[in-house]
Write a protein that holds these residues in place. Structure first.
Motif, PDB file in Angstrom:
ATOM      1  N   ALA A 161      30.243  20.147  32.935  1.00 20.48           N
ATOM      2  CA  ALA A 161      30.100  20.455  34.359  1.00 20.48           C
ATOM      3  C   ALA A 161      30.451  21.903  34.653  1.00 20.48           C
ATOM      4  N   GLU A 188      18.888  28.069  40.166  1.00 25.63           N
ATOM      5  CA  GLU A 188      18.371  26.739  40.472  1.00 25.63           C
ATOM      6  C   GLU A 188      17.443  26.281  39.361  1.00 25.63           C
ATOM      7  N   ARG A 231      25.394  29.126  38.561  1.00 24.67           N
ATOM      8  CA  ARG A 231      24.965  27.923  37.839  1.00 24.67           C
ATOM      9  C   ARG A 231      23.793  28.261  36.921  1.00 24.67           C
ATOM     10  N   SER A 254      17.589  20.499  32.306  1.00 27.76           N
ATOM     11  CA  SER A 254      18.737  19.909  32.995  1.00 27.76           C
ATOM     12  C   SER A 254      18.623  20.154  34.497  1.00 27.76           C
ATOM     13  N   ARG A 255      18.927  19.147  35.265  1.00 27.99           N
ATOM     14  CA  ARG A 255      18.783  19.258  36.717  1.00 27.99           C
ATOM     15  C   ARG A 255      20.048  19.767  37.394  1.00 27.99           C
ATOM     16  N   HIS A 256      21.200  19.411  36.870  1.00 23.22           N
ATOM     17  CA  HIS A 256      22.452  19.810  37.506  1.00 23.22           C
ATOM     18  C   HIS A 256      23.027  21.083  36.880  1.00 23.22           C
TER      19      HIS A 256
END
Length: 330
Positions: free
Chosen positions: A50, A85, A139, A156-158
């Protein structure tokens, strides 16, 4: 009769043994089928933590591994990392591997600071970022693309959140004029966590402070504090501090008043303010001494006549002009 009982007992013993063997064979066959069909049941997935963190100026590693439903894929592939993003964010790294090759040739590395650590052929897309800056905070998203006979891709989306920490640094300090011959001071500093700013100076005390006016950038690494009214001449110091350290810078304000008494100019000096002030004082003293030498004070008594110092005039007096004497040669 006794022989019949012995035969029946043997049959009873054989039946359980035969049943056990058959069950073992059936179980083994079922396990083999499960192993054979388990690989195609594998699905696309991305494993990323994370969050990751590192200090500015150092290096950071962003781990990323993946699984896919294709067995023994050795076709062309591309590894991509984005920021901001997923799917549409700008790419910061991209490399491509040819069919059967484990070498992923780098095609894009933003500012030359991004390098692939993992091996995409072994389902590893881990990335290393060198010489971190506060602008790298954000991110990141890893992505892999298969080409050739299998056109498949996954991202990866997150993503993974990279946090860049930094001790405070003052990036600007200035004095600006305002209405009615007033002046105000601004101090801008950056750091992560965002630093707290405080002003100190004449009539403010050692712990005097001014309110922070808010983030100066979208990412919030910079803050600005304003000292609205500088009522006294002197040194004003801005101090920035967070959990990683502190920094300070000073500015000097001097108002030179003309004959009318009105404020004429404000002289702000930066981090070398005291040294620059001493240098200005020395230069002013030298300039005044030079003016005194060039323009001596006149006396009431007439000056005493001085001897002629011109060599040219002395020679002229010794050799007055006139007709040259004629000379005869034998």
């Amino acid at each position: 009769m006794e022989g019949s009982f012995r035969l029946l007992a043997c049959l009873v013993c054989i039946v359980p043994v035969g049943s056990f063997v058959r069950t073992k064979r059936d179980t083994t066959r079922s396990l083999l089928n499960t192993e054979v069909h388990s690989a195609p049941a594998q699905r696309w997935s991305m494993q990323v933590p994370a969050e990751a963190s590192a200090a500015a100026g150092e290096a950071a590693v962003l781990p990323c591994t993946f699984t896919h439903p294709h067995r023994h894929y050795d076709g062309p592939l591309t590894a991509i990392w984005r920021s901001g993003e997923p799917y549409a964010g700008p790419q910061v790294f991209r490399c491509a591997a040819a069919r059967g090759s484990e070498l992923c040739q780098t095609a894009l590395s933003l500012h030359g600071r991004f390098r692939l650590l993992g091996n995409p052929r072994r389902n590893d897309l881990s990335l290393r970022i060198e010489r971190l800056a506060l602008a790298d905070d954000g991110r990141y998203f890893c992505r892999v693309e298969f080409a050739g006979d299998v056109h498949d891709r996954y991202e990866s989306r997150h993503g993974i959140r990279l946090r860049v920490t930094a001790a405070p640094r003052i990036v600007n300090i200035s004095v600006l004029p305002g209405p009615a011959h007033a002046f105000h001071a601004l101090c801008t500093a950056e750091g992560e966590p965002p630093p707290a700013l405080a002003w100190s100076g004449p009539a403010l005390g050692s712990n005097g402070s001014a309110g922070v006016r808010g983030p100066a950038q979208d990412r919030g690494h910079q803050v600005t504090a304003e000292l609205p009214a500088l009522a006294h001449d002197g040194r004003y110091t801005c101090t920035a501090s967070n959990s990683l350290g502190r920094a300070e810078a000073s500015v000097y304000l001097f108002r030179f008043r003309g004959a009318s008494g009105a404020s004429a100019i404000a002289l702000p000096l930066g981090a070398l303010g005291l040294k620059a002030l001493l240098l200005l004082g020395v230069l002013a003293a030298l300039a005044a001494a030079r003016r005194r030498l060039e323009h001596p004070v006149t006396q009431d008594t007439p000056p005493r006549p001085q001897a002629q110092e011109s060599n040219y005039e002395n020679l002229s007096q010794m050799s007055p002009r006139g007709p040259r004497a004629a000379t005869c040669s034998p």
